[in-house]
Motif scaffolding. Sequence first.
Motif, PDB file in Angstrom:
ATOM      1  N   THR A  18       0.824  -1.208   0.000  1.00 14.88           N
ATOM      2  CA  THR A  18       0.000   0.000   0.000  1.00 14.88           C
ATOM      3  C   THR A  18       0.856   1.256   0.000  1.00 14.88           C
ATOM      4  N   GLU A  19       1.935   1.224   0.784  1.00 14.62           N
ATOM      5  CA  GLU A  19       2.818   2.387   0.885  1.00 14.62           C
ATOM      6  C   GLU A  19       3.570   2.649  -0.413  1.00 14.62           C
ATOM      7  N   GLN A  20       3.922   1.586  -1.139  1.00 14.25           N
ATOM      8  CA  GLN A  20       4.730   1.729  -2.352  1.00 14.25           C
ATOM      9  C   GLN A  20       3.890   1.976  -3.602  1.00 14.25           C
ATOM     10  N   LEU A  21       2.578   1.852  -3.483  1.00 11.83           N
ATOM     11  CA  LEU A  21       1.710   1.909  -4.648  1.00 11.83           C
ATOM     12  C   LEU A  21       1.853   3.210  -5.432  1.00 11.83           C
ATOM     13  N   LYS A  22       2.050   4.326  -4.725  1.00  6.25           N
ATOM     14  CA  LYS A  22       2.147   5.627  -5.409  1.00  6.25           C
ATOM     15  C   LYS A  22       3.415   5.748  -6.244  1.00  6.25           C
ATOM     16  N   ARG A  23       4.350   4.849  -6.066  1.00  3.05           N
ATOM     17  CA  ARG A  23       5.619   4.908  -6.791  1.00  3.05           C
ATOM     18  C   ARG A  23       5.595   4.131  -8.099  1.00  3.05           C
ATOM     19  N   VAL A  24       4.492   3.406  -8.367  1.00  4.26           N
ATOM     20  CA  VAL A  24       4.452   2.563  -9.567  1.00  4.26           C
ATOM     21  C   VAL A  24       3.350   3.014 -10.524  1.00  4.26           C
ATOM     22  N   ASP A  25       3.542   2.669 -11.789  1.00  4.41           N
ATOM     23  CA  ASP A  25       2.570   3.011 -12.826  1.00  4.41           C
ATOM     24  C   ASP A  25       1.522   1.918 -13.006  1.00  4.41           C
ATOM     25  N   ALA A  26       1.885   0.679 -12.712  1.00  4.04           N
ATOM     26  CA  ALA A  26       0.983  -0.444 -12.954  1.00  4.04           C
ATOM     27  C   ALA A  26       1.321  -1.600 -12.019  1.00  4.04           C
ATOM     28  N   LYS A 102       0.820  -1.148 -23.015  1.00  2.63           N
ATOM     29  CA  LYS A 102      -0.570  -0.900 -23.411  1.00  2.63           C
ATOM     30  C   LYS A 102      -1.380  -0.290 -22.273  1.00  2.63           C
ATOM     31  N   VAL A 103      -1.274  -0.864 -21.069  1.00  2.00           N
ATOM     32  CA  VAL A 103      -2.116  -0.376 -19.964  1.00  2.00           C
ATOM     33  C   VAL A 103      -1.632   0.952 -19.394  1.00  2.00           C
ATOM     34  N   THR A 104      -0.333   1.262 -19.596  1.00  2.00           N
ATOM     35  CA  THR A 104       0.192   2.524 -19.053  1.00  2.00           C
ATOM     36  C   THR A 104       0.266   3.625 -20.104  1.00  2.00           C
ATOM     37  N   ALA A 105      -0.175   3.348 -21.330  1.00  5.10           N
ATOM     38  CA  ALA A 105      -0.094   4.350 -22.400  1.00  5.10           C
ATOM     39  C   ALA A 105      -0.724   5.694 -22.010  1.00  5.10           C
ATOM     40  N   PRO A 106      -1.909   5.713 -21.388  1.00  5.85           N
ATOM     41  CA  PRO A 106      -2.500   7.002 -21.005  1.00  5.85           C
ATOM     42  C   PRO A 106      -1.615   7.798 -20.040  1.00  5.85           C
ATOM     43  N   ILE A 107      -0.934   7.100 -19.141  1.00  6.86           N
ATOM     44  CA  ILE A 107      -0.060   7.766 -18.171  1.00  6.86           C
ATOM     45  C   ILE A 107       1.107   8.438 -18.884  1.00  6.86           C
ATOM     46  N   LYS A 112       4.051  12.990 -21.569  1.00  8.19           N
ATOM     47  CA  LYS A 112       4.629  13.555 -22.784  1.00  8.19           C
ATOM     48  C   LYS A 112       4.056  14.930 -23.075  1.00  8.19           C
ATOM     49  N   ARG A 113       2.732  15.061 -22.890  1.00 11.72           N
ATOM     50  CA  ARG A 113       2.093  16.353 -23.126  1.00 11.72           C
ATOM     51  C   ARG A 113       2.596  17.419 -22.165  1.00 11.72           C
ATOM     52  N   LYS A 114       3.019  16.989 -20.998  1.00  9.33           N
ATOM     53  CA  LYS A 114       3.538  17.931 -19.997  1.00  9.33           C
ATOM     54  C   LYS A 114       5.027  18.199 -20.185  1.00  9.33           C
ATOM     55  N   ILE A 121       8.899   2.052 -17.479  1.00 11.81           N
ATOM     56  CA  ILE A 121       7.658   1.765 -16.753  1.00 11.81           C
ATOM     57  C   ILE A 121       8.019   1.185 -15.389  1.00 11.81           C
ATOM     58  N   ARG A 122       7.366   1.678 -14.360  1.00 13.66           N
ATOM     59  CA  ARG A 122       7.568   1.139 -13.015  1.00 13.66           C
ATOM     60  C   ARG A 122       6.357   0.294 -12.649  1.00 13.66           C
ATOM     61  N   ALA A 123       6.594  -0.977 -12.410  1.00 10.81           N
ATOM     62  CA  ALA A 123       5.493  -1.898 -12.123  1.00 10.81           C
ATOM     63  C   ALA A 123       5.769  -2.685 -10.849  1.00 10.81           C
ATOM     64  N   MET A 124       4.718  -2.968 -10.135  1.00 10.08           N
ATOM     65  CA  MET A 124       4.791  -3.788  -8.927  1.00 10.08           C
ATOM     66  C   MET A 124       4.289  -5.188  -9.280  1.00 10.08           C
ATOM     67  N   ILE A 125       5.053  -6.216  -8.919  1.00  7.37           N
ATOM     68  CA  ILE A 125       4.646  -7.589  -9.207  1.00  7.37           C
ATOM     69  C   ILE A 125       4.097  -8.211  -7.933  1.00  7.37           C
ATOM     70  N   LEU A 126       2.892  -8.757  -8.042  1.00  8.09           N
ATOM     71  CA  LEU A 126       2.162  -9.240  -6.875  1.00  8.09           C
ATOM     72  C   LEU A 126       1.641 -10.650  -7.101  1.00  8.09           C
ATOM     73  N   GLY A 127       1.419 -11.367  -6.014  1.00 14.78           N
ATOM     74  CA  GLY A 127       0.827 -12.692  -6.121  1.00 14.78           C
ATOM     75  C   GLY A 127       0.798 -13.377  -4.777  1.00 14.78           C
ATOM     76  N   ILE A 128       0.053 -14.468  -4.703  1.00 14.84           N
ATOM     77  CA  ILE A 128       0.003 -15.237  -3.474  1.00 14.84           C
ATOM     78  C   ILE A 128       1.283 -16.059  -3.336  1.00 14.84           C
ATOM     79  N   PRO A 129       1.542 -16.662  -2.176  1.00 14.32           N
ATOM     80  CA  PRO A 129       2.727 -17.512  -2.026  1.00 14.32           C
ATOM     81  C   PRO A 129       2.733 -18.680  -3.015  1.00 14.32           C
ATOM     82  N   ASN A 130       3.916 -19.031  -3.487  1.00 16.26           N
ATOM     83  CA  ASN A 130       4.141 -20.192  -4.349  1.00 16.26           C
ATOM     84  C   ASN A 130       3.391 -20.118  -5.676  1.00 16.26           C
ATOM     85  N   VAL A 131       3.164 -18.896  -6.170  1.00 15.72           N
ATOM     86  CA  VAL A 131       2.503 -18.746  -7.464  1.00 15.72           C
ATOM     87  C   VAL A 131       3.514 -18.768  -8.612  1.00 15.72           C
TER      88      VAL A 131
END
Length: 310
Positions: A18-26, A102-107, A112-114, A121-131
Amino acid sequence: MTIQWYPGHMEKAKRQVTEQLKRVDAAVELVDARIPFSSRNPMLDNILQDKPRIVVLTKSDMADPDVSAQWLRFYEQQGAEALTLNALQSKGAKPVVDKAEKVTAPIFDKMKRKGIRPRAIRAMILGIPNVGKSTVINRLVGKKTAKTGDKPGITKAQQWLKVGNKMELLDTPGILWPKFEDQMVGYRLAATGAIKDERLDMEDIALYLTGLLKERYPSALMERYRLEELPADDRALFIEIGKKRGCLQAGGYVDEEQCAALILREFRDGKLGRLSLETPADHEEKKEPDDSSKSGGPSDINSRDEETGP
């Protein structure tokens, strides 16, 4: 039997995500292709909210390919970006990177416009144990960076990893959720090894698995264990497998503990073939009330370990 496993370090990992979520794009969410519904942590919807997400079905080489195709169509109908991944034979990181772009294109279009300089791309990889998260990461990164193993809880801390020059991955520990509302979810997680075996009645899990496979993949059981027919009773089937594989103790009785360990090990190792334990249709049907507590089975396992581990 009530199945639950939510050690203290998972609550800590949830807070870190939760704390790191603001640091990633997807977010790259990994699910086990054999149980794509049961291996999705329902807490992630609240944690990630509207964060762009990719769903990756891992261990696809162990799952029924026809059922995996059903799951991909299901995700597509839900408007989600999903793909299957065989971590041991995949052709590198390109499929995942393509989906991430594809999913981060709008970001990045907004950046780019700015006039903001392009970056990875900064992404967080998530999953349950032993996945299979550590194995997937090693495939994406292109070298053995993360520890791998067939037991849950290998990854204990977060770390940033580079995927070529297009993506940076934040690895996170596997997280389960405090309570399985549907106990069949718990059984499927236990059968695939997402819950520590030490917390389980292995014979009960093996009985569940053989009963399910008898219904959905009878030929796999008959071929693997050289059975001419399958007993109608699940326990009789379990005992017959024990006899066929020599899981015997003094007096010629089946050693049920040894038989259960053998069945679960062979399923997890893929010795019975490419099998899936659930389909999208299973979760579209109206669920019957859970009356497992009335079955008179083994005592409940409702573990909330106080370990805080790193």
